[in-house]
Design a protein around this motif. Structure first.
Motif, PDB file in Angstrom:
ATOM      1  N   ILE A   1     -10.255-137.805-111.678  1.00  9.20           N
ATOM      2  CA  ILE A   1     -10.319-136.440-112.212  1.00  9.20           C
ATOM      3  C   ILE A   1     -11.427-135.658-111.516  1.00  9.20           C
ATOM      4  O   ILE A   1     -11.250-134.488-111.149  1.00  9.20           O
ATOM      5  CB  ILE A   1     -10.509-136.464-113.745  1.00  9.20           C
ATOM      6  CG1 ILE A   1      -9.242-136.983-114.421  1.00  9.20           C
ATOM      7  CG2 ILE A   1     -10.871-135.075-114.265  1.00  9.20           C
ATOM      8  CD1 ILE A   1      -9.381-137.201-115.913  1.00  9.20           C
ATOM      9  N   LEU A   2     -12.559-136.271-111.286  1.00 11.49           N
ATOM     10  CA  LEU A   2     -13.682-135.630-110.611  1.00 11.49           C
ATOM     11  C   LEU A   2     -13.310-135.257-109.172  1.00 11.49           C
ATOM     12  O   LEU A   2     -13.578-134.142-108.718  1.00 11.49           O
ATOM     13  CB  LEU A   2     -14.911-136.551-110.635  1.00 11.49           C
ATOM     14  CG  LEU A   2     -16.164-135.996-109.983  1.00 11.49           C
ATOM     15  CD1 LEU A   2     -16.640-134.752-110.706  1.00 11.49           C
ATOM     16  CD2 LEU A   2     -17.253-137.046-109.953  1.00 11.49           C
ATOM     17  N   ILE A   3     -12.653-136.173-108.475  1.00 13.21           N
ATOM     18  CA  ILE A   3     -12.244-135.912-107.085  1.00 13.21           C
ATOM     19  C   ILE A   3     -11.228-134.775-107.036  1.00 13.21           C
ATOM     20  O   ILE A   3     -11.331-133.857-106.225  1.00 13.21           O
ATOM     21  CB  ILE A   3     -11.682-137.197-106.426  1.00 13.21           C
ATOM     22  CG1 ILE A   3     -12.828-138.194-106.217  1.00 13.21           C
ATOM     23  CG2 ILE A   3     -10.987-136.883-105.112  1.00 13.21           C
ATOM     24  CD1 ILE A   3     -12.389-139.568-105.770  1.00 13.21           C
ATOM     25  N   ILE A   4     -10.243-134.802-107.925  1.00 11.20           N
ATOM     26  CA  ILE A   4      -9.233-133.743-107.971  1.00 11.20           C
ATOM     27  C   ILE A   4      -9.896-132.400-108.301  1.00 11.20           C
ATOM     28  O   ILE A   4      -9.580-131.376-107.697  1.00 11.20           O
ATOM     29  CB  ILE A   4      -8.106-134.093-108.973  1.00 11.20           C
ATOM     30  CG1 ILE A   4      -7.287-135.264-108.435  1.00 11.20           C
ATOM     31  CG2 ILE A   4      -7.225-132.880-109.240  1.00 11.20           C
ATOM     32  CD1 ILE A   4      -6.263-135.810-109.410  1.00 11.20           C
ATOM     33  N   SER A   5     -10.845-132.394-109.225  1.00  6.22           N
ATOM     34  CA  SER A   5     -11.559-131.169-109.596  1.00  6.22           C
ATOM     35  C   SER A   5     -12.336-130.606-108.410  1.00  6.22           C
ATOM     36  O   SER A   5     -12.305-129.405-108.143  1.00  6.22           O
ATOM     37  CB  SER A   5     -12.519-131.432-110.749  1.00  6.22           C
ATOM     38  OG  SER A   5     -11.814-131.840-111.895  1.00  6.22           O
ATOM     39  N   LEU A   6     -13.016-131.472-107.683  1.00  5.99           N
ATOM     40  CA  LEU A   6     -13.775-131.024-106.515  1.00  5.99           C
ATOM     41  C   LEU A   6     -12.859-130.454-105.434  1.00  5.99           C
ATOM     42  O   LEU A   6     -13.163-129.428-104.817  1.00  5.99           O
ATOM     43  CB  LEU A   6     -14.614-132.173-105.945  1.00  5.99           C
ATOM     44  CG  LEU A   6     -15.816-132.600-106.793  1.00  5.99           C
ATOM     45  CD1 LEU A   6     -16.469-133.848-106.208  1.00  5.99           C
ATOM     46  CD2 LEU A   6     -16.822-131.470-106.890  1.00  5.99           C
ATOM     47  N   VAL A   7     -11.730-131.089-105.219  1.00 11.12           N
ATOM     48  CA  VAL A   7     -10.769-130.607-104.223  1.00 11.12           C
ATOM     49  C   VAL A   7     -10.229-129.233-104.644  1.00 11.12           C
ATOM     50  O   VAL A   7     -10.139-128.302-103.826  1.00 11.12           O
ATOM     51  CB  VAL A   7      -9.621-131.624-104.011  1.00 11.12           C
ATOM     52  CG1 VAL A   7      -8.486-131.018-103.209  1.00 11.12           C
ATOM     53  CG2 VAL A   7     -10.148-132.886-103.336  1.00 11.12           C
ATOM     54  N   LEU A   8      -9.878-129.081-105.912  1.00 13.06           N
ATOM     55  CA  LEU A   8      -9.378-127.796-106.404  1.00 13.06           C
ATOM     56  C   LEU A   8     -10.443-126.697-106.301  1.00 13.06           C
ATOM     57  O   LEU A   8     -10.137-125.559-105.934  1.00 13.06           O
ATOM     58  CB  LEU A   8      -8.875-127.921-107.836  1.00 13.06           C
ATOM     59  CG  LEU A   8      -7.563-128.694-108.016  1.00 13.06           C
ATOM     60  CD1 LEU A   8      -7.242-128.861-109.490  1.00 13.06           C
ATOM     61  CD2 LEU A   8      -6.427-127.985-107.299  1.00 13.06           C
ATOM     62  N   ILE A   9     -11.669-127.030-106.614  1.00 11.46           N
ATOM     63  CA  ILE A   9     -12.764-126.053-106.497  1.00 11.46           C
ATOM     64  C   ILE A   9     -12.927-125.633-105.043  1.00 11.46           C
ATOM     65  O   ILE A   9     -13.067-124.448-104.733  1.00 11.46           O
ATOM     66  CB  ILE A   9     -14.081-126.631-107.066  1.00 11.46           C
ATOM     67  CG1 ILE A   9     -13.985-126.716-108.595  1.00 11.46           C
ATOM     68  CG2 ILE A   9     -15.274-125.785-106.644  1.00 11.46           C
ATOM     69  CD1 ILE A   9     -15.140-127.459-109.240  1.00 11.46           C
ATOM     70  N   GLN A  10     -12.887-126.584-104.123  1.00  9.85           N
ATOM     71  CA  GLN A  10     -12.992-126.271-102.701  1.00  9.85           C
ATOM     72  C   GLN A  10     -11.848-125.367-102.239  1.00  9.85           C
ATOM     73  O   GLN A  10     -12.047-124.409-101.508  1.00  9.85           O
ATOM     74  CB  GLN A  10     -12.989-127.563-101.860  1.00  9.85           C
ATOM     75  CG  GLN A  10     -14.257-128.356-101.948  1.00  9.85           C
ATOM     76  CD  GLN A  10     -15.412-127.616-101.285  1.00  9.85           C
ATOM     77  OE1 GLN A  10     -15.245-126.895-100.335  1.00  9.85           O
ATOM     78  NE2 GLN A  10     -16.611-127.811-101.828  1.00  9.85           N
ATOM     79  N   LEU A  11     -10.638-125.695-102.667  1.00  9.28           N
ATOM     80  CA  LEU A  11      -9.472-124.906-102.256  1.00  9.28           C
ATOM     81  C   LEU A  11      -9.552-123.476-102.777  1.00  9.28           C
ATOM     82  O   LEU A  11      -9.237-122.527-102.061  1.00  9.28           O
ATOM     83  CB  LEU A  11      -8.175-125.562-102.730  1.00  9.28           C
ATOM     84  CG  LEU A  11      -7.759-126.833-101.991  1.00  9.28           C
ATOM     85  CD1 LEU A  11      -6.533-127.447-102.651  1.00  9.28           C
ATOM     86  CD2 LEU A  11      -7.485-126.538-100.526  1.00  9.28           C
ATOM     87  N   THR A  12      -9.963-123.297-104.012  1.00  9.51           N
ATOM     88  CA  THR A  12     -10.029-121.945-104.574  1.00  9.51           C
ATOM     89  C   THR A  12     -11.233-121.174-104.045  1.00  9.51           C
ATOM     90  O   THR A  12     -11.183-119.953-103.941  1.00  9.51           O
ATOM     91  CB  THR A  12     -10.070-121.985-106.115  1.00  9.51           C
ATOM     92  OG1 THR A  12     -11.207-122.746-106.539  1.00  9.51           O
ATOM     93  CG2 THR A  12      -8.801-122.569-106.680  1.00  9.51           C
TER      94      THR A  12
END
Length: 185
Positions: free
Chosen positions: A9-20
Protein backbone atom coordinates in the motif's frame (compact mmCIF):
# COMPACT_ATOMS: atom_id res chain seq x y z
CA UNK A 1 1.46 -10.68 6.32
CA UNK A 2 0.16 -7.33 7.55
CA UNK A 3 3.64 -5.82 7.09
CA UNK A 4 3.69 -7.02 3.52
CA UNK A 5 0.23 -5.52 2.75
CA UNK A 6 1.21 -2.21 4.38
CA UNK A 7 4.44 -2.15 2.35
CA UNK A 8 2.52 -2.73 -0.90
CA UNK A 9 0.00 0.00 0.00
CA UNK A 10 2.85 2.38 0.83
CA UNK A 11 4.62 1.66 -2.47
CA UNK A 12 1.41 2.11 -4.47
CA UNK A 13 0.69 5.37 -2.61
CA UNK A 14 4.17 6.72 -3.35
CA UNK A 15 3.86 5.80 -7.03
CA UNK A 16 0.45 7.50 -7.27
CA UNK A 17 1.77 10.62 -5.53
CA UNK A 18 4.70 10.75 -7.96
CA UNK A 19 2.42 10.33 -10.97
CA UNK A 20 0.02 13.06 -9.89
CA UNK A 21 2.78 15.44 -8.82
CA UNK A 22 4.79 15.34 -12.03
CA UNK A 23 1.99 14.79 -14.54
CA UNK A 24 1.36 17.60 -17.01
CA UNK A 25 -1.11 17.58 -19.86
CA UNK A 26 1.03 20.00 -21.92
CA UNK A 27 4.72 20.47 -22.41
CA UNK A 28 6.10 23.87 -23.31
CA UNK A 29 9.39 24.63 -25.06
CA UNK A 30 9.92 27.63 -22.86
CA UNK A 31 8.67 28.50 -19.45
CA UNK A 32 8.18 32.08 -18.39
CA UNK A 33 7.94 33.70 -15.02
CA UNK A 34 4.80 35.73 -14.39
CA UNK A 35 5.55 39.40 -13.72
CA UNK A 36 3.27 42.17 -12.56
CA UNK A 37 2.88 45.16 -14.89
CA UNK A 38 5.04 47.45 -12.72
CA UNK A 39 7.78 44.79 -12.62
CA UNK A 40 7.72 44.54 -16.43
CA UNK A 41 7.95 48.33 -16.67
CA UNK A 42 11.10 48.26 -14.52
CA UNK A 43 12.64 45.20 -16.19
CA UNK A 44 12.29 46.05 -19.89
CA UNK A 45 14.18 48.83 -21.70
CA UNK A 46 11.23 49.72 -23.92
CA UNK A 47 7.48 49.69 -23.23
CA UNK A 48 5.09 51.06 -25.85
CA UNK A 49 1.80 50.58 -27.65
CA UNK A 50 2.00 50.47 -31.42
CA UNK A 51 0.69 49.03 -34.66
CA UNK A 52 2.73 46.65 -36.83
CA UNK A 53 3.26 48.40 -40.17
CA UNK A 54 5.90 46.11 -41.66
CA UNK A 55 7.06 42.54 -41.16
CA UNK A 56 10.63 41.86 -42.26
CA UNK A 57 12.14 38.77 -43.81
CA UNK A 58 13.40 35.90 -41.68
CA UNK A 59 17.14 36.05 -40.93
CA UNK A 60 19.22 33.11 -39.72
CA UNK A 61 21.29 33.54 -36.59
CA UNK A 62 22.44 29.92 -36.64
CA UNK A 63 21.25 26.68 -38.21
CA UNK A 64 18.82 26.35 -35.29
CA UNK A 65 17.46 29.86 -34.82
CA UNK A 66 15.94 32.54 -36.99
CA UNK A 67 14.77 36.04 -36.21
CA UNK A 68 12.36 38.47 -37.80
CA UNK A 69 12.09 42.24 -37.52
CA UNK A 70 8.79 44.00 -36.98
CA UNK A 71 8.35 47.73 -37.60
CA UNK A 72 5.83 49.46 -35.36
CA UNK A 73 4.12 52.83 -35.66
CA UNK A 74 4.27 53.94 -32.03
CA UNK A 75 1.15 55.47 -30.54
CA UNK A 76 2.00 55.71 -26.83
CA UNK A 77 5.16 55.06 -24.88
CA UNK A 78 5.91 54.49 -21.22
CA UNK A 79 9.63 53.87 -21.44
CA UNK A 80 12.53 54.14 -23.89
CA UNK A 81 10.70 55.36 -27.02
CA UNK A 82 10.67 58.84 -28.53
CA UNK A 83 10.47 58.02 -32.25
CA UNK A 84 7.34 57.45 -34.32
CA UNK A 85 8.66 54.11 -35.57
CA UNK A 86 10.47 51.33 -33.72
CA UNK A 87 11.95 48.07 -34.98
CA UNK A 88 11.56 45.06 -32.68
CA UNK A 89 13.29 41.72 -33.26
CA UNK A 90 11.92 38.35 -32.13
CA UNK A 91 12.82 34.72 -32.67
CA UNK A 92 10.81 33.45 -35.61
CA UNK A 93 9.68 30.06 -34.45
CA UNK A 94 6.65 31.24 -32.55
CA UNK A 95 6.06 29.69 -29.15
CA UNK A 96 8.15 26.64 -30.15
CA UNK A 97 11.28 28.78 -29.88
CA UNK A 98 9.99 31.22 -27.25
CA UNK A 99 9.59 33.75 -30.06
CA UNK A 100 6.65 36.06 -30.48
CA UNK A 101 5.03 36.52 -33.87
CA UNK A 102 3.22 39.81 -34.45
CA UNK A 103 0.53 40.30 -37.11
CA UNK A 104 0.52 43.20 -39.55
CA UNK A 105 -1.98 46.02 -38.92
CA UNK A 106 -2.63 44.83 -35.36
CA UNK A 107 -1.94 46.99 -32.31
CA UNK A 108 0.09 45.60 -29.40
CA UNK A 109 1.42 46.53 -26.01
CA UNK A 110 5.11 45.64 -26.42
CA UNK A 111 7.79 44.97 -23.83
CA UNK A 112 11.35 44.70 -25.22
CA UNK A 113 14.94 44.60 -24.00
CA UNK A 114 17.99 46.25 -25.48
CA UNK A 115 20.81 43.83 -26.33
CA UNK A 116 24.53 44.56 -26.56
CA UNK A 117 24.17 45.50 -30.26
CA UNK A 118 21.43 48.08 -29.47
CA UNK A 119 18.80 45.79 -31.00
CA UNK A 120 15.41 45.72 -29.32
CA UNK A 121 14.46 42.12 -28.57
CA UNK A 122 11.21 40.62 -27.40
CA UNK A 123 10.02 37.07 -26.79
CA UNK A 124 7.09 35.01 -25.66
CA UNK A 125 8.21 35.59 -22.07
CA UNK A 126 8.06 39.37 -22.51
CA UNK A 127 4.28 39.11 -22.16
CA UNK A 128 3.42 41.23 -25.22
CA UNK A 129 -0.32 41.62 -25.63
CA UNK A 130 -2.78 42.68 -28.27
CA UNK A 131 -4.03 46.09 -27.15
CA UNK A 132 -7.56 44.75 -27.14
CA UNK A 133 -6.45 42.20 -24.50
CA UNK A 134 -4.14 44.52 -22.53
CA UNK A 135 -6.77 46.39 -20.56
CA UNK A 136 -5.38 45.61 -17.12
CA UNK A 137 -1.77 46.37 -18.11
CA UNK A 138 -2.79 49.63 -19.82
CA UNK A 139 -4.81 50.65 -16.76
CA UNK A 140 -1.83 50.03 -14.47
CA UNK A 141 0.64 51.77 -16.80
CA UNK A 142 -1.45 54.94 -16.99
CA UNK A 143 -1.68 57.31 -19.96
CA UNK A 144 1.95 57.23 -21.05
CA UNK A 145 3.40 59.71 -23.52
CA UNK A 146 1.54 60.16 -26.79
CA UNK A 147 3.89 59.84 -29.74
CA UNK A 148 2.39 62.02 -32.44
CA UNK A 149 3.53 63.35 -35.78
CA UNK A 150 6.09 65.74 -34.26
CA UNK A 151 9.60 64.57 -34.85
CA UNK A 152 12.40 64.60 -32.30
CA UNK A 153 13.50 68.16 -33.16
CA UNK A 154 10.05 69.48 -32.30
CA UNK A 155 9.19 70.64 -35.82
CA UNK A 156 5.39 70.83 -36.11
CA UNK A 157 3.56 68.55 -38.47
CA UNK A 158 2.63 69.74 -41.97
CA UNK A 159 -0.98 70.37 -40.87
CA UNK A 160 0.13 72.86 -38.22
CA UNK A 161 2.56 74.52 -40.64
CA UNK A 162 -0.21 74.81 -43.23
CA UNK A 163 -2.52 76.46 -40.66
CA UNK A 164 0.16 78.94 -39.60
CA UNK A 165 0.97 79.77 -43.23
CA UNK A 166 -2.74 80.26 -43.99
CA UNK A 167 -3.19 82.66 -41.05
CA UNK A 168 -0.16 84.70 -42.13
CA UNK A 169 -1.42 84.83 -45.72
CA UNK A 170 -4.92 85.92 -44.63
CA UNK A 171 -3.40 88.58 -42.35
CA UNK A 172 -1.34 89.96 -45.26
CA UNK A 173 -4.37 90.03 -47.57
CA UNK A 174 -6.49 91.85 -44.95
CA UNK A 175 -3.68 94.36 -44.29
CA UNK A 176 -3.22 95.08 -48.01
CA UNK A 177 -6.98 95.47 -48.46
CA UNK A 178 -7.17 97.97 -45.55
CA UNK A 179 -4.25 100.00 -46.87
CA UNK A 180 -5.82 100.20 -50.33
CA UNK A 181 -9.24 101.22 -48.99
CA UNK A 182 -7.65 104.01 -46.86
CA UNK A 183 -5.60 105.38 -49.74
CA UNK A 184 -8.67 105.55 -52.03
CA UNK A 185 -10.54 107.86 -49.64
Amino acid sequence: MIKRILSIILIISLVLIQLTTFYSSKAYACSCAFLETKEKLELYSVVFEGTVIEIGETKSLSPYSQVREYTFAVERAWKGVKDKEVIITSLDGGSNSCGYQFSKDRTYLVYASLDKDDTLLTSLCSNNLLSSEAGEDLKQLGTGQLINSNNEEGIPSSGILYSIFSLILISIIVAVWRIRTRTRK
